[in-house]
Design a protein around this motif. Structure first.
Motif, PDB file in Angstrom:
ATOM      1  N   TRP A 175       0.782  -1.387   0.224  1.00 51.53           N
ATOM      2  CA  TRP A 175       0.028  -0.128  -0.296  1.00 51.53           C
ATOM      3  C   TRP A 175       0.620   0.897   0.405  1.00 51.53           C
ATOM      4  O   TRP A 175       0.962   2.650  -0.190  1.00 51.53           O
ATOM      5  N   GLU A 176       1.355   1.145   0.614  1.00 52.14           N
ATOM      6  CA  GLU A 176       2.580   2.099   1.152  1.00 52.14           C
ATOM      7  C   GLU A 176       4.397   1.837  -0.316  1.00 52.14           C
ATOM      8  O   GLU A 176       4.472   0.938  -0.454  1.00 52.14           O
ATOM      9  N   HIS A 177       4.577   3.861  -1.033  1.00 49.26           N
ATOM     10  CA  HIS A 177       5.077   3.593  -2.191  1.00 49.26           C
ATOM     11  C   HIS A 177       6.156   3.129  -1.567  1.00 49.26           C
ATOM     12  O   HIS A 177       6.764   3.950  -0.504  1.00 49.26           O
ATOM     13  N   HIS A 178       7.003   2.495  -1.896  1.00 49.08           N
ATOM     14  CA  HIS A 178       8.968   2.355  -1.832  1.00 49.08           C
ATOM     15  C   HIS A 178       9.404   3.742  -1.500  1.00 49.08           C
ATOM     16  O   HIS A 178      10.616   3.644  -0.184  1.00 49.08           O
ATOM     17  N   ASN A 179       9.231   4.596  -1.822  1.00 49.45           N
ATOM     18  CA  ASN A 179       9.622   6.000  -1.890  1.00 49.45           C
ATOM     19  C   ASN A 179      11.350   5.890  -2.053  1.00 49.45           C
ATOM     20  O   ASN A 179      12.220   6.947  -2.221  1.00 49.45           O
ATOM     21  N   GLY A 182      12.388   9.159  -5.016  1.00 56.07           N
ATOM     22  CA  GLY A 182      11.735  10.074  -3.662  1.00 56.07           C
ATOM     23  C   GLY A 182      10.384  10.897  -4.554  1.00 56.07           C
ATOM     24  O   GLY A 182       9.854  11.717  -3.783  1.00 56.07           O
ATOM     25  N   LYS A 183       9.951   9.899  -4.721  1.00 54.59           N
ATOM     26  CA  LYS A 183       8.316  10.552  -5.257  1.00 54.59           C
ATOM     27  C   LYS A 183       6.837  10.236  -4.338  1.00 54.59           C
ATOM     28  O   LYS A 183       6.153  11.129  -4.145  1.00 54.59           O
ATOM     29  N   GLU A 210       3.384  14.313   0.698  1.00 47.54           N
ATOM     30  CA  GLU A 210       3.237  12.802   0.910  1.00 47.54           C
ATOM     31  C   GLU A 210       3.426  11.887   0.126  1.00 47.54           C
ATOM     32  O   GLU A 210       3.897  10.669  -0.473  1.00 47.54           O
ATOM     33  N   GLY A 211       2.931  12.937  -1.124  1.00 45.96           N
ATOM     34  CA  GLY A 211       3.210  12.132  -2.935  1.00 45.96           C
ATOM     35  C   GLY A 211       1.670  12.007  -3.298  1.00 45.96           C
ATOM     36  O   GLY A 211       1.443  11.047  -4.676  1.00 45.96           O
ATOM     37  N   PHE A 212       0.757  11.696  -2.774  1.00 48.50           N
ATOM     38  CA  PHE A 212      -1.061  11.694  -2.125  1.00 48.50           C
ATOM     39  C   PHE A 212      -1.603  12.474  -3.786  1.00 48.50           C
ATOM     40  O   PHE A 212      -1.276  13.109  -4.256  1.00 48.50           O
TER      41      PHE A 212
END
Ligand SMILES: [Zn+2]
Ligand SMILES: [Zn+2]
Length: 371
Positions: A175-179, A182-183, A210-212
């Motif tokens: 669910w959470e982007h690995h990031n 850096g997105k 937070e990128g949403f």
């Protein structure tokens, strides 16, 4: 010194001559109030729905959203000095040795409900020239945030809300982007902010950094000032009067997260019907208690089960949420200096307190300037 307070037993709001507080312990800090924000909580206290003076006083000084400047520190205070800017928190722990959260400094999860709150419940607030506080309840503010730090406390609502969302959503693989790119941890996910007041717009900013992908869903049709700010920061503003929840859900696609910042139960439960698969719904509003209302209980229950939905309430805030709020205000100021400043729609003197607290609610965030 002059302060704004209420006398609940006579249902009066008035300017009070309150004794200037003094440092009495080594870990205390004396702070000169710079600005105090006004919100729905203050206005509700002025309807005498709640708001309890400290023991021994018949009045309660208002104000819980504040930024101030340190004027004196106790002998044991090493982390702050005269001239530093600080934001104080609101909730103070209960005295029960068995209350685990309070004993760990997490009175936002107090189990006895015997906590107190500055400016709300059994402790004087910040709407006066000076206050004294334990250093543990103060968060340092960099000087460049002097003009916007009064919004830290309302931003902690979003900070803790989103912190809760991350924890809850750990249940959903991926669910959470690995990031690593850096997105942002929210990249690829869609969030809806319900409401476009200060809590909503600050929440929209937080979700964006937070990128949403962010939609702001609120009553007033466009064009309006709040919609302009929402659109300018990169969210999409949709009026709930122009588009009902079903069409809105169609337009948005799978709603992964809802951040409720409206405090009205009927719109909150109406939008809950279109929360997406594996979605999380964060509730932050506190409606006035009224009679029962009809809701689509069967579809809500079917969805909550079949779509693995989580409904989470959150009350502010943890010490970390204050640290995060100050850091994020800095980020907002870099990205959207104009829009962030525009959230404060009125700066007033203490003489305007009655109009601000009991007149028609206007603008987004109103503040009283003390210095
Ligand atoms: Zn408030
Ligand atoms: Zn407690």
């Amino acid at each position: 010194m002059k302060g704004v307070g209420v006398v609940p037993k006579d249902q009066r709001l008035l300017l009070i001559d309150h004794p200037e507080p003094m440092i009495t312990g080594p870990t205390e800090v004396k702070v000169r109030t710079l600005q105090v924000g006004i919100c729905g909580t203050d206005r509700e206290i002025c309807t005498f729905a709640y708001g309890q003076p400290p023991a021994g006083d018949d009045y309660l000084l208002l104000g819980h959203e504040c930024v101030g400047e340190v004027v004196e520190v106790g002998t044991g205070v090493k982390s702050l000095k005269k001239g530093d800017l600080v934001v104080p928190s609101v909730r103070r722990p209960c005295g029960d040795p068995k209350c685990g959260p309070c004993r760990e400094g997490r009175q936002d999860f107090c189990e006895t409900w015997n906590f107190t709150e500055r400016g709300i419940n059994q402790r004087h607030g910040y709407m006066a020239g000076y206050f004294v506080e334990e250093v543990a309840y103060l968060t340092t503010v960099p000087p460049e945030l002097r003009d916007v730090a009064v919004m830290a406390e309302p931003l902690t609502v979003a900070e803790k809300g989103l912190a809760q969302a991350w924890q809850v959503q750990h249940r959903v693989p991926g669910w959470e982007h690995h990031n690593r790119d850096g997105k942002g941890r929210g990249h690829g996910r869609t969030a809806v902010v319900l409401g476009a007041g200060p809590i909503g717009l600050l929440g929209a900013m937080k979700l964006l950094i937070e990128g949403f992908r962010v939609f702001v869903y609120s009553r007033s049709p466009k064009p309006n000032f709040k919609a302009e700010i929402a659109d300018a920061i990169g969210a999409t503003y949709i009026s709930s009067v122009k588009m009902g929840p079903d069409d809105f859900g169609q337009l948005v696609g799978n709603i992964d997260l809802v951040y409720e910042a409206v405090g009205e139960a009927h719109v909150t439960f109406d939008l809950m019907r279109v929360l997406g698969i594996n979605g999380v719904y964060i509730l932050t509003g506190i409606p006035a208690v009224q009679g029962p209302i009809p809701v689509y209980a069967d579809s809500l229950m079917r969805n909550i089960v079949l779509k693995n939905q989580a409904i989470v309430g959150t009350v502010n805030a943890s010490p970390q949420a204050f640290i995060d709020a100050i850091r994020d205000l800095g980020e907002f100021k870099k990205r959207w200096p104009k829009e962030l400043a525009a959230l404060i729609t009125g700066r007033h003197s203490i003489d305007a307190h009655r109009e601000l607290l009991t007149g028609k609610a206007q603008g987004i965030k109103n503040v009283i300037e003390f210095a």
